[in-house]
Design a protein around this motif. Sequence first.
Motif, short mmCIF file in Angstrom:
data_model
loop_
_atom_site.label_atom_id
_atom_site.label_comp_id
_atom_site.label_asym_id
_atom_site.label_seq_id
_atom_site.Cartn_x
_atom_site.Cartn_y
_atom_site.Cartn_z
N SER A 42 0.82 -1.21 0.00
CA SER A 42 0.00 0.00 0.00
C SER A 42 0.86 1.26 0.00
O SER A 42 0.44 2.30 -0.53
CB SER A 42 -0.95 0.00 1.19
OG SER A 42 -0.24 -0.06 2.41
N LEU A 43 2.04 1.21 0.60
CA LEU A 43 2.96 2.36 0.58
C LEU A 43 4.09 2.06 -0.39
O LEU A 43 4.97 1.24 -0.09
CB LEU A 43 3.53 2.61 1.98
CG LEU A 43 2.61 3.19 3.03
CD1 LEU A 43 3.33 3.32 4.36
CD2 LEU A 43 2.06 4.54 2.60
N ASP A 47 5.79 13.51 3.29
CA ASP A 47 6.36 12.48 2.43
C ASP A 47 7.21 12.99 1.29
O ASP A 47 7.61 12.23 0.41
CB ASP A 47 5.24 11.60 1.88
CG ASP A 47 4.23 12.39 1.04
OD1 ASP A 47 4.48 13.58 0.76
OD2 ASP A 47 3.22 11.79 0.65
N LYS A 62 1.79 -3.46 3.87
CA LYS A 62 1.85 -2.00 3.79
C LYS A 62 3.19 -1.46 3.33
O LYS A 62 3.25 -0.36 2.78
CB LYS A 62 1.52 -1.39 5.16
CG LYS A 62 0.10 -1.65 5.65
CD LYS A 62 -0.13 -0.98 7.00
CE LYS A 62 -1.56 -1.13 7.47
NZ LYS A 62 -1.80 -0.46 8.78
N GLU A 85 2.18 11.47 6.91
CA GLU A 85 3.62 11.62 6.73
C GLU A 85 3.93 12.85 5.90
O GLU A 85 3.23 13.14 4.92
CB GLU A 85 4.19 10.39 6.04
CG GLU A 85 5.70 10.39 5.89
CD GLU A 85 6.22 9.10 5.29
OE1 GLU A 85 7.44 8.98 5.15
OE2 GLU A 85 5.40 8.24 4.94
N GLU A 116 6.01 4.60 -3.03
CA GLU A 116 6.17 5.83 -3.79
C GLU A 116 7.65 6.16 -3.91
O GLU A 116 8.42 5.99 -2.96
CB GLU A 116 5.45 6.99 -3.10
CG GLU A 116 3.96 6.79 -2.94
CD GLU A 116 3.31 7.91 -2.16
OE1 GLU A 116 3.95 8.99 -2.04
OE2 GLU A 116 2.19 7.73 -1.65
N ALA A 162 0.50 3.97 9.37
CA ALA A 162 0.52 3.63 7.95
C ALA A 162 1.46 2.48 7.62
O ALA A 162 1.36 1.90 6.53
CB ALA A 162 0.92 4.87 7.15
N GLU A 163 2.37 2.12 8.53
CA GLU A 163 3.35 1.09 8.22
C GLU A 163 3.19 -0.19 9.04
O GLU A 163 3.83 -1.19 8.74
CB GLU A 163 4.76 1.65 8.42
CG GLU A 163 5.07 2.80 7.47
CD GLU A 163 6.48 3.34 7.66
OE1 GLU A 163 7.18 2.90 8.60
OE2 GLU A 163 6.87 4.20 6.87
#
Length: 383
Positions: A107-108, A261, A210, A259, A110, A329-330
């Motif tokens: 999911s993460l 980011d 994730k 985040e 980038e 998120a992680e």
Amino acid sequence: MTFSQSAWRNVRRYLNTHRSELSRAAGALYPIEFHVPGTALLMPPEWSAPAPVEIERVRLRWTGGAEMQAPLVDGSELEARQILPLYSPSRSFERYTQAIRYIDSPSLFENRPSYRLTGVEWGPDGDGELSFGLATYFDKLDVSEALGHEFAARSTEGLANWARLPLRRLVSDPFDLDLRAVVPAITTLLVRVRSSGEATFLLHWRDPDKVATAGGLYDAIPAGEFQPSAIAGDPAGSDFDLWRNIVRELNEELLGAPEYDGSGSRPLDYERWPLYRALERARRTRRVRVYCFGVGCDALTLAATIPTALVIEDEVFEEVFGEVVKTNAEGVTVTEWNGRDTSAGIPFTEQNVLQFIGNEPMAPPGAACLALVWKHRDLLFGS
């Protein structure tokens, strides 16, 4: 093509469910004197601080620019392409990150601007200087995750040795900063110290659904890539600071905030940020202290990290953070372990430290932070 992608995905998932034991096995490829004792983090003498150094004594030098040398190995080599699956009946993916994105994306995932390590120096007085330019997060993954995949694939065949690891042979010296883009994370063990002298530490479990790296492992908290907070602006500006990067990770992992980011148009204004200001006030009175141990690499992927420790008085922690979030998120914060409530941290005892280092699926950077903080606990917990 379908078979090729399925086989690649199976190895990728084997890598993500066996990282701890694979890291230990990969560690056997490198001299024991390079290891942080008891862990699979490689930290040679020239990358190791002679003793824990307060983070303000670690200078950062900017060496970025058009003159910065391109890495000799970037993940596009034939040795790397041999482990990549087909995207058409006759062509394979060109980069490892392309295969992750299209076949098994977490999911993460980038690509963000990231700081590239170009030099490490420690003076006789203990002061350090780390030099950096600019790269991207995928510059790191295209080599590091490919190295892990190659080792995992050969391990399933019982053939994980130098002769069967052509990509690893290309990166023959893990500490040669010209061979590949060394893009470090910052891994910080947060230790809460009570007035009684008792201490607890926080851990994080990284959810493999994730995250692209270190999934399924315990790790120190906070931990994150050393990256600017905005895509625009001066990369050597206000974000080019180890402590500020740690505070951003604290905000994300303990408070559950979104985040910073690197995708925003403006850098974060630290001096007006309440969390940063509160922690800075506590640092000035030494109720918060932050130490750096050097730079190391995970033996499995050769992904680099800057292991650090954050020692915070319990009252300050309660005032600034209160009750930490259980999920972010992680992954999840370890709030229960061995049937005990550890929402205030896991007791910092020799038994617990050795348990996580030796018997739990622990990311090598987090394991190294635990080992180093335990080794230097008298220095770190003194005022």
